[in-house]
Design an enzyme around this catalytic site. Structure first.
Site, PDB file in Angstrom:
ATOM      1  N   LYS A   1       0.832  -1.213   0.000  1.00 53.73           N
ATOM      2  CA  LYS A   1       0.000   0.000   0.000  1.00 53.73           C
ATOM      3  C   LYS A   1       0.861   1.254   0.000  1.00 53.73           C
ATOM      4  O   LYS A   1       0.481   2.265  -0.595  1.00 53.73           O
ATOM      5  CB  LYS A   1      -0.945  -0.012   1.204  1.00 53.73           C
ATOM      6  CG  LYS A   1      -2.096  -0.993   0.993  1.00 53.73           C
ATOM      7  CD  LYS A   1      -3.042  -0.985   2.148  1.00 53.73           C
ATOM      8  CE  LYS A   1      -4.163  -1.997   1.901  1.00 53.73           C
ATOM      9  NZ  LYS A   1      -4.635  -2.595   3.136  1.00 53.73           N
TER      10      LYS A   1
ATOM     11  N   LYS B   1      -4.918 -11.057  -7.619  1.00 58.39           N
ATOM     12  CA  LYS B   1      -6.230 -11.450  -7.100  1.00 58.39           C
ATOM     13  C   LYS B   1      -7.290 -10.418  -7.459  1.00 58.39           C
ATOM     14  O   LYS B   1      -6.959  -9.278  -7.781  1.00 58.39           O
ATOM     15  CB  LYS B   1      -6.156 -11.614  -5.585  1.00 58.39           C
ATOM     16  CG  LYS B   1      -5.809 -10.342  -4.836  1.00 58.39           C
ATOM     17  CD  LYS B   1      -5.624 -10.609  -3.354  1.00 58.39           C
ATOM     18  CE  LYS B   1      -5.246  -9.349  -2.601  1.00 58.39           C
ATOM     19  NZ  LYS B   1      -6.322  -8.483  -2.196  1.00 58.39           N
TER      20      LYS B   1
ATOM     21  N   LYS C   1     -11.105  -4.750  -4.835  1.00 56.42           N
ATOM     22  CA  LYS C   1     -12.146  -3.714  -4.882  1.00 56.42           C
ATOM     23  C   LYS C   1     -11.690  -2.497  -5.660  1.00 56.42           C
ATOM     24  O   LYS C   1     -12.459  -1.889  -6.368  1.00 56.42           O
ATOM     25  CB  LYS C   1     -12.486  -3.258  -3.453  1.00 56.42           C
ATOM     26  CG  LYS C   1     -13.428  -4.187  -2.738  1.00 56.42           C
ATOM     27  CD  LYS C   1     -13.950  -3.507  -1.485  1.00 56.42           C
ATOM     28  CE  LYS C   1     -13.783  -4.413  -0.293  1.00 56.42           C
ATOM     29  NZ  LYS C   1     -12.575  -4.204   0.473  1.00 56.42           N
TER      30      LYS C   1
HETATM   31  P1  TYM Z   1     -10.764  -6.369   2.577  1.00 61.52           P
HETATM   32  O1  TYM Z   1     -11.820  -5.348   2.655  1.00 61.52           O
HETATM   33  O2  TYM Z   1      -9.593  -6.116   1.695  1.00 61.52           O
HETATM   34  O3  TYM Z   1     -11.362  -7.761   2.143  1.00 61.52           O
HETATM   35  C1  TYM Z   1     -12.474  -8.292   2.824  1.00 61.52           C
HETATM   36  C2  TYM Z   1     -12.369  -9.801   2.880  1.00 61.52           C
HETATM   37  O4  TYM Z   1     -12.323 -10.359   1.576  1.00 61.52           O
HETATM   38  C3  TYM Z   1     -11.168 -11.182   1.451  1.00 61.52           C
HETATM   39  N1  TYM Z   1     -10.657 -11.068   0.066  1.00 61.52           N
HETATM   40  C4  TYM Z   1     -10.389 -12.110  -0.724  1.00 61.52           C
HETATM   41  N2  TYM Z   1     -10.486 -13.443  -0.494  1.00 61.52           N
HETATM   42  C5  TYM Z   1     -10.156 -14.263  -1.524  1.00 61.52           C
HETATM   43  N3  TYM Z   1      -9.766 -13.815  -2.746  1.00 61.52           N
HETATM   44  C6  TYM Z   1      -9.642 -12.508  -3.018  1.00 61.52           C
HETATM   45  N4  TYM Z   1      -9.301 -12.093  -4.228  1.00 61.52           N
HETATM   46  C7  TYM Z   1      -9.955 -11.585  -1.964  1.00 61.52           C
HETATM   47  N5  TYM Z   1      -9.964 -10.224  -1.870  1.00 61.52           N
HETATM   48  C8  TYM Z   1     -10.384  -9.933  -0.616  1.00 61.52           C
HETATM   49  C9  TYM Z   1     -10.180 -10.653   2.459  1.00 61.52           C
HETATM   50  O5  TYM Z   1      -9.233 -11.628   2.817  1.00 61.52           O
HETATM   51  C10 TYM Z   1     -11.107 -10.288   3.601  1.00 61.52           C
HETATM   52  O6  TYM Z   1     -11.422 -11.423   4.369  1.00 61.52           O
HETATM   53  N6  TYM Z   1      -8.054  -5.819   6.728  1.00 61.52           N
HETATM   54  C11 TYM Z   1      -9.299  -6.357   6.218  1.00 61.52           C
HETATM   55  C12 TYM Z   1     -10.544  -5.750   6.858  1.00 61.52           C
HETATM   56  C13 TYM Z   1     -10.604  -5.871   8.357  1.00 61.52           C
HETATM   57  C14 TYM Z   1     -10.704  -7.093   9.101  1.00 61.52           C
HETATM   58  C15 TYM Z   1     -10.775  -6.687  10.467  1.00 61.52           C
HETATM   59  C16 TYM Z   1     -10.762  -8.451   8.754  1.00 61.52           C
HETATM   60  C17 TYM Z   1     -10.594  -4.830   9.231  1.00 61.52           C
HETATM   61  N7  TYM Z   1     -10.701  -5.325  10.500  1.00 61.52           N
HETATM   62  C18 TYM Z   1     -10.882  -7.626  11.497  1.00 61.52           C
HETATM   63  C19 TYM Z   1     -10.861  -9.382   9.783  1.00 61.52           C
HETATM   64  C20 TYM Z   1     -10.919  -8.971  11.133  1.00 61.52           C
HETATM   65  C21 TYM Z   1      -9.361  -6.052   4.726  1.00 61.52           C
HETATM   66  O7  TYM Z   1      -8.715  -5.180   4.256  1.00 61.52           O
HETATM   67  O8  TYM Z   1     -10.274  -6.759   4.057  1.00 61.52           O
END
Ligand code: TYM
Length: 334
Positions: free
Chosen positions: A115, A197, A200
């Site tokens: 990032k 991957k 968003k």
């Molecule tokens: P974020 O918003 O990037 O993604 C949300 C969830 O989707 C999963 N994910 C994927 N899984 C498989 N293949 C992909 N291409 C893919 N892209 C995204 C992510 O692994 C995630 O589970 N840091 C976290 C948000 C967060 C969080 C938390 C998660 C904030 N606090 C506490 C767990 C517990 C994040 O950026 O997710």
């Protein structure tokens, strides 16, 4: 620990449209887990500020992400479905945990390095301490099961380190959180062009969003990278072909998958046909979610009610944990 008593927590940032990766990495597990465990699921709006300081679309994104959670099958009466900023105890716990996190380990985090490269004009302290805030989210509810995709594995490893340090210094307060998936392995849904991957905010044409219309899904799938096909039996599948099979495994039935696997083995596969089939199966899977989410998004008062209800549930759990934390840390002067 008794399985029934384990607590589940996870979050998704409202930085754009939810996609198939979010569904198969996180939401699919949420929906199954809500039947078995006490669950806290959150829209991580504070985390989104680390990379998206412009908040003009935040409200709309938060509403849409909430609607998409429910459209995927989450029952807001069964779980706490809430917005991170509605639980201010998060910030307090984040502050305490920051004293247990070292600059060196934070700088080495892969997501921080990625990032920082991508947002080089805004490498802020929030971005550096992102895994600390994520740990606060999880342990605020003393959760131990965290349904996430593969990209979050390192954050969970760091969460365990912070928890161990806290427990070592102040007493056994928190369980150690684990990344969770109902299969054996954490999931990574690949992008359609085979370069990383689904995401968003990057690589939009190679990502299938839950809000994509049928035609967009068809166009994106038909554009997925392929080649002339194998020329000798049992040729190993290149990454981008493997990805197509992976996507098929997510949405197609086993007879269909077998048919194309056999065609690949015998060198008779026609990728055009495979992609057509994949697109239709994808639409069958995604269209009901899209339609339900778009309907829910129009009902702002329902979404507000859900958010308030979620904030109350999460707030009660957070208040109870913080009472224990302050006592354990000796921050109790009267
Ligand atoms: P974020 O918003 O990037 O993604 C949300 C969830 O989707 C999963 N994910 C994927 N899984 C498989 N293949 C992909 N291409 C893919 N892209 C995204 C992510 O692994 C995630 O589970 N840091 C976290 C948000 C967060 C969080 C938390 C998660 C904030 N606090 C506490 C767990 C517990 C994040 O950026 O997710």
């Amino acid at each position: 620990m008794d399985k029934q008593k384990q607590i589940v927590m996870s979050g998704i940032r409202p930085t754009g449209y939810l996609h198939l990766g979010n569904y198969f990495g996180a939401l699919r597990n949420y929906v199954k887990m809500q039947e078995v465990y006490p669950c806290f699921f959150m829209v991580a709006d504070l985390h989104s500020l680390t990379t998206h300081p412009d908040t003009s679309f935040l409200k709309e994104n938060v509403h849409r992400v909430l609607a998409e959670h429910i459209a995927c099958g989450l029952n807001p009466d069964l779980v706490a479905l809430y917005c991170q900023s509605h639980v201010p105890e998060t910030a307090e716990l984040y502050l305490y945990l920051n004293m247990l996190a070292y600059k060196g380990e934070l700088e080495k985090t892969v997501t921080f390095k990625d990032k920082a490269r991508l947002h080089s004009e805004n490498v802020n302290a929030g971005l550096l301490t992102y895994p600390v805030l994520q740990t606060a989210d999880i342990i605020l509810h003393r959760a131990s099961l965290v349904p996430v995709g593969k990209d979050q594995e390192q954050h969970l490893e760091m969460a365990r380190n912070f928890v161990q340090r806290f427990n070592h210094r102040y007493g056994q307060v928190f369980p150690e959180p684990q990344a969770f998936n109902f299969g054996n392995e954490l999931v990574k849904v690949p992008s359609l062009d085979g370069t990383g991957k689904m995401s968003k905010s990057e690589n939009n044409l190679a990502t299938l969003y839950l809000a994509d219309c049928d035609d967009t899904i068809r166009k994106k799938v038909m554009k997925a990278k392929t080649d002339a096909g194998p020329t000798a039996p049992n040729t190993p599948r290149p990454d981008y072909i493997e990805n197509l099979f992976l996507l098929m495994q997510l949405v197609s039935d086993s007879a269909t998958i077998q048919l194309f696997e056999e065609a690949y083995r015998s060198c008779t596969i026609r990728y055009g046909d495979m992609k057509k089939q994949l697109a239709e199966d994808m639409i069958r899977f995604m269209a009901p979610i899209r339609d339900k989410a778009s309907q829910l998004q129009k009902d702002k008062s329902y979404l507000e009610k859900i958010m308030k209800q979620g904030a109350e549930k999460a707030g009660a759990s957070a208040a109870a944990t913080m009472e224990i934390v302050r006592n354990a840390m000796g921050l109790n002067y009267y």
